[in-house]
Design an enzyme around this catalytic site. Structure first.
Site, PDB file in Angstrom:
ATOM      1  N   GLU A 198     -14.556-113.023  17.835  1.00  0.00           N
ATOM      2  CA  GLU A 198     -14.445-113.401  16.454  1.00  0.00           C
ATOM      3  C   GLU A 198     -16.237-112.940  15.764  1.00  0.00           C
ATOM      4  O   GLU A 198     -16.516-114.495  16.136  1.00  0.00           O
ATOM      5  CB  GLU A 198     -13.533-114.094  16.364  1.00  0.00           C
ATOM      6  CG  GLU A 198     -13.666-115.157  14.672  1.00  0.00           C
ATOM      7  CD  GLU A 198     -14.934-116.030  14.056  1.00  0.00           C
ATOM      8  OE1 GLU A 198     -15.808-115.282  13.582  1.00  0.00           O
ATOM      9  OE2 GLU A 198     -14.298-117.188  14.849  1.00  0.00           O
ATOM     10  N   CYS A 207     -19.839-117.970  10.232  1.00  0.00           N
ATOM     11  CA  CYS A 207     -19.057-117.090   9.726  1.00  0.00           C
ATOM     12  C   CYS A 207     -18.420-116.236   9.642  1.00  0.00           C
ATOM     13  O   CYS A 207     -18.503-115.089   8.525  1.00  0.00           O
ATOM     14  CB  CYS A 207     -18.124-116.830  11.204  1.00  0.00           C
ATOM     15  SG  CYS A 207     -16.907-117.272  11.581  1.00  0.00           S
TER      16      CYS A 207
END
Length: 722
Positions: A296, A335
């Site tokens: 990720e 993120c």
């Protein structure tokens, strides 16, 4: 009054104010030092491995308070044997977890979540030292604990077994003596979590929740820069003794050669920069052992303002608020943060002015100071990295808000702490000047860019080359549909935000435990969480084949065609513990009449033509008036229910129900009621001890052919009420 006295009075007010501010700052330093010593074990942040707390063999990596720049401790892994650590998890933690059922693992997570929630306030003071505000800390701490609660509740979607039985059986033969099924068993390896620095608690809890539910132990490697906060929580988790020993180990310093010890049954997850992720993913052992690697990576997420959300509308205000939040929360160190702001070209000035106005009111400073809305970055090194990326972006686009050097900070020294101003760029030619689609500054940095139509907006969104999330603010359903279908293949999640859902929306930057978190391309190509999907990532799917009786024995779920036990008392006379899978009641038969059909039609109000009008059946599959499917189901219950009071407490619901053959007047029906699956239930204080039993209801006609097949759930009392 004498002027001099007035001046003196004002001077004294200012002196008093400064005096109290200094007292506050000094107290905060003392308090922070206390927290550092207590939580950091005298400034040495130890690793929890092999069942004990261990510090490395050297001075270690210095760790700093992100707000004042002072060293608060160090972390070291020198001398640790990662091969031993991995084997400890495989041999000690793994077997204990695999013996537990999904129900037991879920209740274990729930207990842990309740414990951590009861002591949640312990973690805030240390969290502030990472530069996080109270809101930032709330997301990290309580958001992480909430993730445990959510995953614990998923136990209800799994069987009361150590493994998962997936889907339905597949018939592989004409006479039903050979079938296939899928089971999913826990991998007999280790989940290795290499986490990012931005969410020291949430990042750990959201990952271990799913591997623990699956029955797999974890070795957690948080980013060293903020590992002191992760370590503090792990200390509390270990001290609680809620998790079996060996199911959770922690590495605070460098992971060095940890991947050299992986095997084919391990799972590696990584959160962080794409470059680091690619480096780890290409490790020779990962490739040779075919180790699942879930990545990720930080991505260039975007938000789109649709043409209908013009200034003056609630949707426009929602858009501005959402963008400012994503730039300033966690100082942009998420993120999922918005890096690209895609706006109709005719609204560029409106958006620019509104964002400049809102951002100018953002107070930057010490997270513990009232009124501060944005804290610092996680550390000086991170600040330098973001500065370098901003300078690269400046080569192709213009800063319209913020400065790398000229900004104010409250109750802190911006030259000592890792503080940074929000930076807003404008790129008027995003199809030609493409740095904004390739360079990410992992901080409070974002770029406004124009589009001419929704097709262009989709193209710009896709130019991020794969993102964790994007959002579109619109109340126009056609625009929403077109954008989602056009942009989805390059995004892991899309938020459609407008006035209708804004009050309850969790926002652009918040991944949810029940939905997948990951994305294609630059975002890493992985998926985290996602409810059952996330748990299955740690399970091995295996196809099994054999006779229905054999498959029943393996899966502990009755398979059609398997051996049935008709001996003994009626199933409804048995307590939960006494019921065995395959226990069956075969009922008396019932003759279906035309009167039954008409009476049921009157009672239910269902007078569909196929039940009531024999002259309307031309062109249908029916040859005469047909019995209601729900009549067959109701009459089946009348046949198999034992009416006297007994252990059965209530009907809990119906899963899968199919009407497979028409039933006409003059036909007879019988029922085979078979215990299919048993699920333990949690006993609460004053509750009755009970469990859920799923029964297969097979209604068949006088030719022995099934006319209805379904699964009913009943709540059954236990003998043991403790």
């Amino acid at each position: 009054m004498i002027p001099g006295k007035i001046q003196s009075h004002k001077h004294n007010q200012k002196t008093c104010y400064n005096f109290f501010i200094n007292i506050k700052l000094n107290y905060q330093k003392i308090f922070n030092g206390y927290i550092t010593k207590i939580n950091g074990q005298m400034n040495k942040y130890e690793n929890y491995v092999l069942g004990k707390w261990i510090y490395g063999d050297d001075l270690g990596t210095p760790l700093y308070n992100a707000v004042n720049g002072q060293q608060i401790g160090s972390a070291s892994t020198k001398g640790l044997d990662f091969s031993q650590i991995m084997n400890y998890a495989r041999k000690i933690g793994g077997p204990k977890l695999r013996k537990m059922t999904f129900q037991e693992r879920g209740l274990m997570l729930k207990k842990l979540a309740l414990h951590l929630h009861s002591i949640k306030n312990k973690f805030y003071p240390l969290s502030y030292q990472t530069g996080a505000t109270k809101l930032d800390s709330w997301i990290d701490i309580e958001g992480g604990i909430g993730n445990l609660f959510t995953n614990a509740s998923l136990r209800r979607q799994f069987p009361d077994l150590p493994f998962h039985v997936e889907g339905s059986a597949a018939s592989l033969s004409k006479n039903g003596t050979f079938i296939g099924h899928h089971i999913m068993v826990p991998k007999q390896g280790v989940a290795i979590h290499i986490n990012a620095f931005n969410f020291p608690i949430w990042g750990m809890l959201e990952k271990i929740a799913v591997n623990l539910m699956a029955g797999v132990p974890a070795v957690v490697k948080p980013a060293t820069i903020t590992s002191y906060l992760t370590q503090f929580m792990v200390r509390e988790i270990i001290a609680s003794k809620i998790l079996p020993e060996g199911s959770l180990q922690l590495i605070c310093g460098s992971a060095r050669d940890i991947l050299d010890s992986v095997t084919s049954e391990d799972v590696v997850t990584f959160t962080g920069s794409a470059d680091t992720g690619i480096l780890l993913k290409s490790h020779s052992k990962i490739i040779k052992e075919s180790v699942p690697f879930n990545m990720e990576a930080d991505s260039l997420n975007c938000t789109v303002l649709a043409e209908d959300a013009v200034p003056g509308t609630i949707d426009f205000n929602i858009f501005i608020k959402e963008v400012v939040k994503e730039i300033t929360v966690k100082a942009g160190q998420k993120c999922t943060a918005i890096r690209r702001i895609i706006v109709p070209e005719k609204l560029i000035d409106d958006v620019k002015n509104a964002l400049q106005d809102k951002l100018s009111k953002t107070i930057i400073g010490n997270p513990t100071t009232e009124g501060v809305k944005m804290g610092s970055l996680a550390g000086i090194d991170q600040k330098k990295e973001v500065y370098n990326q901003v300078k690269l972006l400046k080569n192709s686009q213009e800063i319209i808000f913020g400065s790398l050097d000229d900004f104010d900070v409250v109750d802190a020294d911006k030259n000592k702490g890792a503080f940074m101003s929000p930076i807003l760029f404008l790129n008027e030619y995003p199809f030609e000047k493409t740095d904004c689609h390739n360079i990410e500054a992992f901080g409070p940095v974002s770029t406004i860019m124009p589009y001419s139509n929704i097709e262009d907006a989709i193209k710009l969104a896709r130019m991020g080359k794969g993102s964790l999330v994007c959002s579109i603010i619109t109340s126009n359903m056609k625009i929403a549909e077109k954008f989602v279908l056009g942009a989805s293949s390059m995004h892991g999640r899309i938020l459609i935000l407008n006035e209708s859902c804004a009050k309850e929306s969790t926002g652009h930057g918040s991944p949810m435990p029940l939905l997948t978190h990951g994305g294609p391309g630059r975002a890493g190509g992985g998926e985290e969480m996602g409810g059952i999907r996330g748990i299955k990532h740690y399970l091995q799917r295996t196809a099994i084949q054999g006779h229905p009786t054999t498959i029943t024995n393996v899966t502990k779920q009755y398979q059609v065609g398997g051996k049935q036990n008709t001996e003994g008392p009626h199933i409804f006379r048995k307590h939960f513990e006494e019921i065995e899978i395959g226990d069956t009641v075969i009922t008396d038969e019932h003759l279906v009449t035309l009167d039954n059909i008409e009476d049921f039609a009157e009672l239910s109000g269902d007078k569909f033509y196929a039940h009531m009008d024999e002259n309307a059946l031309d062109g249908t599959i029916f040859t005469e008036r047909v019995a209601h499917g729900y009549y067959i189901m109701s009459r089946a219950a009348g046949l198999f229910v034992d009416p006297e009071k007994g252990p059965v407490l209530l009907n809990y619901g119906i899963d899968e129900c199919r009407f497979t053959k028409p039933v006409y007047p003059g036909m007879t029906i019988k029922v085979r009621l078979t215990a299919k699956e048993k699920i333990e239930q949690e006993k609460k204080d004053d509750d009755i001890a009970k469990g859920i039993v799923k029964f297969l209801v097979d209604v068949y006609d006088d030719e022995g052919e099934t006319v209805m097949l379904g699964t009913i759930l009943t709540m059954v009392k236990k003998i043991n009420q403790k």
